[in-house]
Design an enzyme around this catalytic site. Sequence first.
Site, mmCIF file in Angstrom:
data_model
loop_
_atom_site.group_PDB
_atom_site.id
_atom_site.type_symbol
_atom_site.label_atom_id
_atom_site.label_comp_id
_atom_site.label_asym_id
_atom_site.label_seq_id
_atom_site.Cartn_x
_atom_site.Cartn_y
_atom_site.Cartn_z
ATOM 1 N N GLU A 119 0.834 -1.206 0.000
ATOM 2 C CA GLU A 119 0.000 0.000 0.000
ATOM 3 C C GLU A 119 0.868 1.254 0.000
ATOM 4 O O GLU A 119 0.660 2.179 0.783
ATOM 5 C CB GLU A 119 -0.961 -0.019 1.186
ATOM 6 C CG GLU A 119 -1.885 -1.226 1.208
ATOM 7 C CD GLU A 119 -2.932 -1.173 2.316
ATOM 8 O OE1 GLU A 119 -2.820 -0.295 3.192
ATOM 9 O OE2 GLU A 119 -3.861 -2.005 2.306
ATOM 10 N N GLU A 266 -5.048 -9.097 0.231
ATOM 11 C CA GLU A 266 -5.515 -9.043 1.623
ATOM 12 C C GLU A 266 -7.021 -8.846 1.659
ATOM 13 O O GLU A 266 -7.557 -7.986 0.963
ATOM 14 C CB GLU A 266 -4.864 -7.898 2.408
ATOM 15 C CG GLU A 266 -3.399 -8.056 2.728
ATOM 16 C CD GLU A 266 -2.868 -6.880 3.549
ATOM 17 O OE1 GLU A 266 -3.683 -6.155 4.171
ATOM 18 O OE2 GLU A 266 -1.645 -6.686 3.560
#
Length: 507
Positions: A119, A266
């Site tokens: 991220e 995820e």
Amino acid sequence: MLLPRWFAEAFLLLISILACSNAAFIGVNIGTDVTNMPSPSDIVALLNSQQITHVRLYDANSHMLKAFANTSIEVMVGVTNGEILKIGRFPSAAAAWVNKNVAAYVPSTNITAIAVGSEVLSAAPHVAPILASALHNIHKALVASNLNFKVKVSSPMSMDIMPKPFPPSTSTFSPSWNTTVYQLLQFLKNTDSFFMLNAYPYYGYTAANGIFPLDYALFKQLSSVKQIVDPNTLLHYNSMFDAMVDAAYYSMEALNFSKIPVVVTETGWPSAGGSDEASATLANAETFNTNLIKRVLNNSGPPSQPDMPINTYIYELYSEDKRSGPVSEKNWGILFPNGTSVYPLSLSGSSNSASLNGSSMFCVAKADVDDDKLVDGLNWACGQGQANCAAIQPGHPCYLPNNVKSHASFAFNDYYQKMKSAGGTCDFSGTAITTTRDPSYKTCAYTGSLSANATGGDFPPSALGPVSPLGGNANALITSSYYHLPLLAPLALTLLQLLLLQHNRLL
């Protein structure tokens, strides 16, 4: 008459064709902020016992990579956010990273992907300008090592980079990141890689403040008046998960990129939360992950891309109880560190939860420990530990062979099976070890074995035993896959018939 060598080789090729034709898979991430983190060897033994075939590590931990050697588990390793600047600036640093963390372990360890950062645009925006360079440098290092076709490179992105993901058809990437995202997508297209997305319906639901029903986030069937429909495409979305994945596809399409597969690196649901986290419950976590697994393993894509299966990694294997933040941050795991499940869950997608809730891990005495040390543990297990040691008494099924090691193994395992859900471990002052091999023999069935009712049995926990952290260091894990055997069976049969026909002609 012996079969010719070409026949054996062709038959092995047939088997490999079947084995490589895998459909969508479910994987698991493993974080390391865990008290009493199991050792890498114990983690790998657990994964093997549960037939988990894909894992994701957040770094390239050497102990974990060594433990995965000579297994069929596919491993995704990670370049940390802190390593990106150096790797992006210096090709030599990327080459050194690949040589140390990938080439040194392949082919023994089945490394198939590298996640460059995590991220980055949201968590480390200062390195975003050099992300594309880091991706290219890592890929060039793989080319130099002749690993570029085996190991794919990408970078996990969060849903934050798509500020308005609903309706999916109008979703776009944040204009402030268009240059970086365009470079990422161009790299993925050129290298035939995939877009890594961290998609959490839990956060989508809680942030929406009641706009979407909870059932929508949990993959539950919605009534006709509550169904979610994209007003532009009229596509129906049965889950927020599908809508999030489709938002990524439409966002890529807005930049003129198509057919780049989305892999969800995820997703998950916390099993507990604080007073202000009402939806973080054990029941919701079980429902979400159970339905997620079934959804992924039906091998279909989201509504706009029905032929693009959604390979997915569950977050996470163990709850990271040492993490900071709200209570929910510490409760994403599907297993306790001792190997028992937080809630019933089957990674195969079936209604049978034995794959995560059964007793496929056993506790036995170490082979190289002196009998004197084993006696202490044996006495403790049968006494204070309240293990059921009746089966190892004279005349009973597990008395023979009449030696300390055999009796200790039975007692250690009986204690472990009954107490692991309450925190009991397989240690006994370093004299015991876990194994996935069922130690039962002849008429002696160990507790936790499929035939355990013959001798031992399952009893509610009544006391905690010797608790000793196993230690170790690890990162992330993942999933169960299945194969298109019904579709491949006719092909396999035809090929086998041709092989036999050719062989008969040669006789």
